[in-house]
Design an enzyme around this catalytic site. Structure first.
Site, PDB file in Angstrom:
ATOM      1  N   ARG A  19      85.756  92.403  73.313  1.00 61.84           N
ATOM      2  CA  ARG A  19      86.846  91.443  73.283  1.00 61.84           C
ATOM      3  C   ARG A  19      88.206  91.878  72.650  1.00 61.84           C
ATOM      4  NH1 ARG A  19      85.411  86.246  74.320  1.00 61.84           N
ATOM      5  NH2 ARG A  19      83.629  86.074  75.343  1.00 61.84           N
ATOM      6  N   ARG A  23      92.725  87.328  72.889  1.00 62.66           N
ATOM      7  CA  ARG A  23      93.633  86.611  72.371  1.00 62.66           C
ATOM      8  C   ARG A  23      94.195  87.074  71.029  1.00 62.66           C
ATOM      9  NH1 ARG A  23      90.177  81.229  73.271  1.00 62.66           N
ATOM     10  NH2 ARG A  23      88.771  82.942  72.984  1.00 62.66           N
ATOM     11  N   ARG A  32      98.941  85.522  79.760  1.00 67.71           N
ATOM     12  CA  ARG A  32      98.357  84.508  79.937  1.00 67.71           C
ATOM     13  C   ARG A  32      98.987  83.289  80.190  1.00 67.71           C
ATOM     14  NH1 ARG A  32      95.477  80.878  79.961  1.00 67.71           N
ATOM     15  NH2 ARG A  32      93.548  80.046  78.922  1.00 67.71           N
ATOM     16  N   ASP A  69      85.204  88.754  83.252  1.00 67.14           N
ATOM     17  CA  ASP A  69      84.134  87.838  82.578  1.00 67.14           C
ATOM     18  C   ASP A  69      82.803  88.380  83.296  1.00 67.14           C
ATOM     19  OD1 ASP A  69      84.691  85.689  80.426  1.00 67.14           O
ATOM     20  OD2 ASP A  69      82.770  85.339  81.458  1.00 67.14           O
ATOM     21  N   TYR A 146      73.798  80.391  81.477  1.00 68.40           N
ATOM     22  CA  TYR A 146      74.985  79.755  81.880  1.00 68.40           C
ATOM     23  C   TYR A 146      74.837  78.929  83.215  1.00 68.40           C
ATOM     24  CZ  TYR A 146      77.540  81.672  78.236  1.00 68.40           C
ATOM     25  OH  TYR A 146      78.157  81.860  76.813  1.00 68.40           O
TER      26      TYR A 146
HETATM   27  O1  CP3 Z   1      88.038  92.720  75.927  1.00 69.89           O
HETATM   28  C1  CP3 Z   1      86.829  92.615  76.371  1.00 69.89           C
HETATM   29  O2  CP3 Z   1      85.984  92.708  75.885  1.00 69.89           O
HETATM   30  C2  CP3 Z   1      86.991  92.479  77.856  1.00 69.89           C
HETATM   31  C3  CP3 Z   1      86.807  91.169  78.674  1.00 69.89           C
HETATM   32  C4  CP3 Z   1      85.563  90.188  78.348  1.00 69.89           C
HETATM   33  C5  CP3 Z   1      85.861  88.813  78.189  1.00 69.89           C
HETATM   34  N1  CP3 Z   1      84.680  88.034  78.328  1.00 69.89           N
HETATM   35  C6  CP3 Z   1      87.141  88.132  78.419  1.00 69.89           C
HETATM   36  C7  CP3 Z   1      87.433  86.807  77.977  1.00 69.89           C
HETATM   37  C8  CP3 Z   1      84.419  90.243  77.995  1.00 69.89           C
HETATM   38  C9  CP3 Z   1      83.640  91.671  77.994  1.00 69.89           C
HETATM   39  C10 CP3 Z   1      83.715  89.269  78.163  1.00 69.89           C
HETATM   40  C11 CP3 Z   1      82.218  89.043  77.941  1.00 69.89           C
HETATM   41  C12 CP3 Z   1      81.785  87.625  78.041  1.00 69.89           C
HETATM   42  N2  CP3 Z   1      82.293  86.471  78.582  1.00 69.89           N
HETATM   43  C13 CP3 Z   1      80.474  87.237  77.249  1.00 69.89           C
HETATM   44  C14 CP3 Z   1      79.638  88.307  76.613  1.00 69.89           C
HETATM   45  C15 CP3 Z   1      80.114  88.850  75.250  1.00 69.89           C
HETATM   46  C16 CP3 Z   1      79.907  87.893  74.109  1.00 69.89           C
HETATM   47  O3  CP3 Z   1      80.940  87.317  73.750  1.00 69.89           O
HETATM   48  O4  CP3 Z   1      78.749  87.577  73.717  1.00 69.89           O
HETATM   49  C17 CP3 Z   1      80.165  85.895  77.379  1.00 69.89           C
HETATM   50  C18 CP3 Z   1      78.988  85.325  76.837  1.00 69.89           C
HETATM   51  C19 CP3 Z   1      81.368  85.508  78.092  1.00 69.89           C
HETATM   52  C20 CP3 Z   1      81.599  83.920  78.474  1.00 69.89           C
HETATM   53  C21 CP3 Z   1      82.616  83.327  78.069  1.00 69.89           C
HETATM   54  N3  CP3 Z   1      83.908  83.776  78.500  1.00 69.89           N
HETATM   55  C22 CP3 Z   1      82.944  82.398  77.271  1.00 69.89           C
HETATM   56  C23 CP3 Z   1      81.661  81.703  76.454  1.00 69.89           C
HETATM   57  C24 CP3 Z   1      84.221  82.070  77.095  1.00 69.89           C
HETATM   58  C25 CP3 Z   1      84.892  80.885  76.243  1.00 69.89           C
HETATM   59  C26 CP3 Z   1      84.913  81.199  74.721  1.00 69.89           C
HETATM   60  C27 CP3 Z   1      86.246  81.767  74.527  1.00 69.89           C
HETATM   61  O5  CP3 Z   1      86.087  83.026  73.931  1.00 69.89           O
HETATM   62  O6  CP3 Z   1      87.266  81.219  74.453  1.00 69.89           O
HETATM   63  C28 CP3 Z   1      84.940  83.065  77.837  1.00 69.89           C
HETATM   64  C29 CP3 Z   1      86.383  83.244  78.019  1.00 69.89           C
HETATM   65  C30 CP3 Z   1      87.004  84.434  77.616  1.00 69.89           C
HETATM   66  N4  CP3 Z   1      86.454  85.708  78.390  1.00 69.89           N
HETATM   67  C31 CP3 Z   1      87.975  84.821  77.198  1.00 69.89           C
HETATM   68  C32 CP3 Z   1      88.492  86.057  77.252  1.00 69.89           C
HETATM   69  C33 CP3 Z   1      89.715  86.895  76.787  1.00 69.89           C
HETATM   70  C34 CP3 Z   1      89.320  83.615  76.521  1.00 69.89           C
HETATM   71  C35 CP3 Z   1      89.768  82.888  77.548  1.00 69.89           C
HETATM   72  C36 CP3 Z   1      91.309  82.780  77.494  1.00 69.89           C
HETATM   73  O7  CP3 Z   1      92.006  83.713  77.496  1.00 69.89           O
HETATM   74  O8  CP3 Z   1      91.891  81.506  77.593  1.00 69.89           O
END
Ligand code: CP3
Length: 335
Positions: A19, A23, A32, A69, A146
């Site tokens: 991640r 953010r 964003r 994602d 999911y």
């Molecule tokens: O930098 C990185 O790691 C690359 C990008 C990346 C994102 N999601 C961007 C993202 C990666 C590798 C993921 C994987 C992901 N997404 C997982 C597996 C890893 C983990 O954390 O266990 C999961 C379960 C998801 C599903 C997901 N995406 C959720 C549950 C959420 C909401 C929670 C949150 O963090 O806000 C997301 C959104 C998400 N994916 C964001 C980002 C940067 C935040 C959204 C935003 O910018 O508004």
């Protein structure tokens, strides 16, 4: 990082953060804020490439991970998601019975996921060989969770119920997800991904026998199909299956903070690289405590066959200066 993943000698431990593109960086939030939402960013290759490269330039990490994602796979199979502010992902339709599984198609990456492979191609060109690019996908069990649940959950009990009430449907769906994921990962590699990581975020909520049957079986299938580049399996919370994960056809095993380096090494043997596993909350502690914990982690894993990372994604309210201190402590450390 590639040398560490393939068991060759390294001059120092490589480091990146799960991640890292997100953010924690004001520069990410600025990109964003100019858009309608998360999905638009993911689906606009030039912008996805820009935020992928930000942590390389601003934090000095040793690898980039493509900004996307794991939920793009259900989307490509016929279950679209939306990202709700303050809530997280929502699916308006879900899988609740076997007849729903039959409606899901095998994703065609050349068509449904071209925005990801385009983003990879642009990122590779702009990185110009500075650091490797990590491609990724969710592991089938986490994706099924999911698709059944339709949103995040504390217990994922709907998804777990599905394994007990519709085991045959669950296997059918997991197989379709695995086939979609294999095609998707091959397309990512063709577009330029140098390493692949599978995220099994909800591995740790299953009892061991079910994780072997519904989780690892499909990770195995994917790893057996991908031999072009090194592959990392991150099964969060699955300490109970580390021995079995050690037998998978992968190069690297990602670890959360529940496992000590010694325990993991003991269970998986000497043939795999370990990745992780600093507690992401240690980045909220004092600088002294953070440096001390980071050095302890490096020494406990040892110089070879280790890729430094956190034990899960960095939390959005983490101070980027602390992230830099974590990275620089690793880059400056001399074994
Ligand atoms: O930098 C990185 O790691 C690359 C990008 C990346 C994102 N999601 C961007 C993202 C990666 C590798 C993921 C994987 C992901 N997404 C997982 C597996 C890893 C983990 O954390 O266990 C999961 C379960 C998801 C599903 C997901 N995406 C959720 C549950 C959420 C909401 C929670 C949150 O963090 O806000 C997301 C959104 C998400 N994916 C964001 C980002 C940067 C935040 C959204 C935003 O910018 O508004």
């Amino acid at each position: 990082m590639i040398r560490a993943a393939t068991g060759q000698s390294v001059e120092r431990t490589p480091v990146w953060l799960m991640r890292q593109a997100g953010r924690i960086l004001p520069e990410y939030r600025a990109v964003r804020a100019s858009l309608s939402g998360f999905k638009e960013l993911v689906e606009t290759p030039e912008l996805a490439a820009e935020v992928t490269i930000q942590p390389v330039d601003l934090l000095g990490v040793d690898a980039a991970i493509i900004f996307s994602d794991i939920l793009v796979i259900p989307d490509a199979m016929g279950l679209p998601y939306r990202m709700e502010k303050g809530v997280g992902p929502i699916f308006d339709n879900t899988i609740s019975e076997v007849s729903d599984v039959a409606k899901m198609k095998i994703a065609d990456p050349g068509d449904d996921l071209k925005y990801v492979t385009d983003a990879i191609a642009i990122t590779k060109k702009e990185l110009n060989g500075r650091v490797p690019l990590i491609g990724f996908a969710g592991a089938p069990w986490t994706i099924l969770s999911y698709m059944v649940e339709g949103k995040g959950s504390k217990t994922f009990s709907e998804a777990r119920k599905f394994l007990y009430t519709e085991p045959k449907g669950a296997h059918e769906l997991l197989d379709k997800i695995a086939d979609s994921t294999i095609a998707y990962l091959k397309a990512q590699i063709e577009a330029g991904a140098d390493v692949i990581q599978l995220f099994d975020s909800w591995a740790g909520i299953l009892p061991k026998h079910q994780y072997l049957e519904f989780g690892l079986r499909y990770i195995n299938k994917i790893c057996d199909a991908i031999s072009e580049v090194p592959i990392t399996v991150f099964a969060k919370g699955a300490w109970f299956a580390l021995k079995e994960i050690g037998e998978i056809n992968c190069n690297t095993i990602g670890l959360d903070w529940h496992t000590t380096p010694a325990m993991a090494r003991n269970l998986v043997g000497g043939e795999k690289t370990l990745q992780g596993n600093l507690d992401p909350c240690l980045l909220y502690a004092s600088e002294d405590e953070l440096v001390k914990g980071t050095i302890e982690m490096l020494e406990n894993f040892g110089k070879e066959r280790h890729i430094a990372n956190l034990g899960h994604g960095v939390y959005p309210d983490t101070n980027p200066e602390k992230v830099k201190l974590f990275i620089n402590t690793i880059k400056d450390y001399k074994f």
